[in-house]
Design an enzyme around this catalytic site. Structure first.
Site: not given
Ligand SMILES: O=C(O)[C@@H](CO)OP(=O)(O)O
Length: 346
Positions: A101, A150, A204, A274
């Site tokens: 991201h 994100r 993440e 991520h």
């Protein structure tokens, strides 16, 4: 008539379960077909999680076993080897794009973020758009993102730049109503759409009690070495969080269960995720050891291209510009796709 280049991207609508008489169901069965070739036979299946799971069982697509300390590839059980080898010989070529991201508001503040759902900064938005520009001539048939905004913003913003101008559509299969209410009733519209699947497994790494703490202040308090160990070692988790190994167990398993079968069938896939979930996937793709992965760093908003062919992942680096000659020299399929776009748009 669709050219061969576009054929696999468009897919074939099937009248399998999930297609209602009154219309075409997109969200559950996605309305696309995948062509897999098990043991010399051809079979069309719907591209749903349900049917992909079936396909995994049937075609022996490997589930990640618990990761060994040195490699997330893990041991493969013997029945799968045969089936997978068979698929590898016959599988088509496909592009795999990985993109971390763009910069988030907590990247900007230097805070441990993990599974906290923080949006992009303005710079992150720009990075995502630039990432999209760089891959704007590379085919994308399916998009996977984490469950975090994100990554989703990054995927959507990147796709605004794509020259093919298909519409990314977020799949909602959280319950029957969500599936039913998000159906699409036009075959033509479906053909101009790209399914976007959100998967928490691509999130993440969960940073435990570091989430929300400032990275520099944490290093000042616990020492650079300890914090570096928490951030980059393979198997040492931060306090009450996930190590990279733990993150790999879900992210790589998801990749192998859900994404690899699509690549085998020739679908081009983009994954927006991520730093650490992608590090674990790259460790698997590049067969990095637990030592090698400690020095792997991913910048925000930089797309990485892999070509999947004959069951192997070939890392092609990061396309610098949409017209970078090298990218299209990689494979004839990519060159043809780009040529088709040029013909269509000029
Ligand atoms: O804070 C996080 O979630 C990650 C990614 O930004 O940090 P790190 O660089 O420590 O993996």
């Amino acid at each position: 008539m669709a050219s061969p280049v576009f054929h696999h991207a468009v897919g074939t609508l099937q009248s399998h379960r999930g297609l209602h008489d009154s219309g075409l169901r997109f969200s559950h069965d996605l309305g696309f077909s995948v062509k897999l070739i098990p043991k010399g036979l051809e079979a069309h299946i719907g591209l749903s999680r349900r049917s992909l799971n079936g396909c995994e069982r049937k075609y022996g697509v490997i589930k990640a076993s618990s990761a060994s300390p040195t490699s997330v590839a893990g041991p493969i059980s013997s029945p799968s080897i045969n089936d997978t080898n068979e698929l590898q010989k016959k599988s088509s070529e496909a592009a795999l794009i990985l993109v971390r991201h763009g910069e988030s508001l907590w990247n900007e503040k230097n805070l441990f973020t993990g599974c906290v759902d923080v949006p992009l900064t303005k710079r992150g938005v720009e990075e995502a758009i630039e990432a999209g520009r760089r891959i704007s001539n590379i085919p994308v048939d399916m998009i996977y993102t984490s469950a975090l905004i994100r990554a989703q913003m990054t995927a959507m913003l990147a796709m605004t730049q794509h020259r093919r101008k298909k519409v990314p559509i977020v799949m909602h299969d959280e319950n029957e109503q969500a599936r039913s209410w998000s159906q699409i009733f036009s075959e033509d519209t479906l053909k101009q759409s790209i399914p976007v699947i959100k998967a928490w497994q691509l999130n993440e790494r969960m940073y435990g009690e570091l989430q929300g703490l400032n990275k520099q202040e944490t290093a000042d308090r616990y020492g650079n070495e300890k914090v570096h160990e928490w951030r980059r070692s393979y198997d040492i988790p931060p306090p009450n969080g996930e190590s990279l190994e733990m993150c790999a167990q879900r992210a790589v398993a998801y990749f192998r269960d859900h994404i690899e079968p699509l690549l085998f069938s020739g679908k081009n896939v983009m994954i927006a995720a991520h730093g650490n979930s992608l590090r674990s996937i790259i460790m698997y793709l590049d067969k990095l050891t637990s030592q090698e992965v400690t020095s792997l760093e991913l910048s925000t908003g930089v797309p990485l291209l892999y070509i999947f062919k004959k069951g192997k992942f070939m890392r092609r680096g990061s396309p610098v510009a949409p017209t970078e000659a090298g990218v299209y020299a990689y494979t004839r399929t990519l060159a043809l796709y780009r040529q088709k776009l040029d013909d269509m748009l000029n």
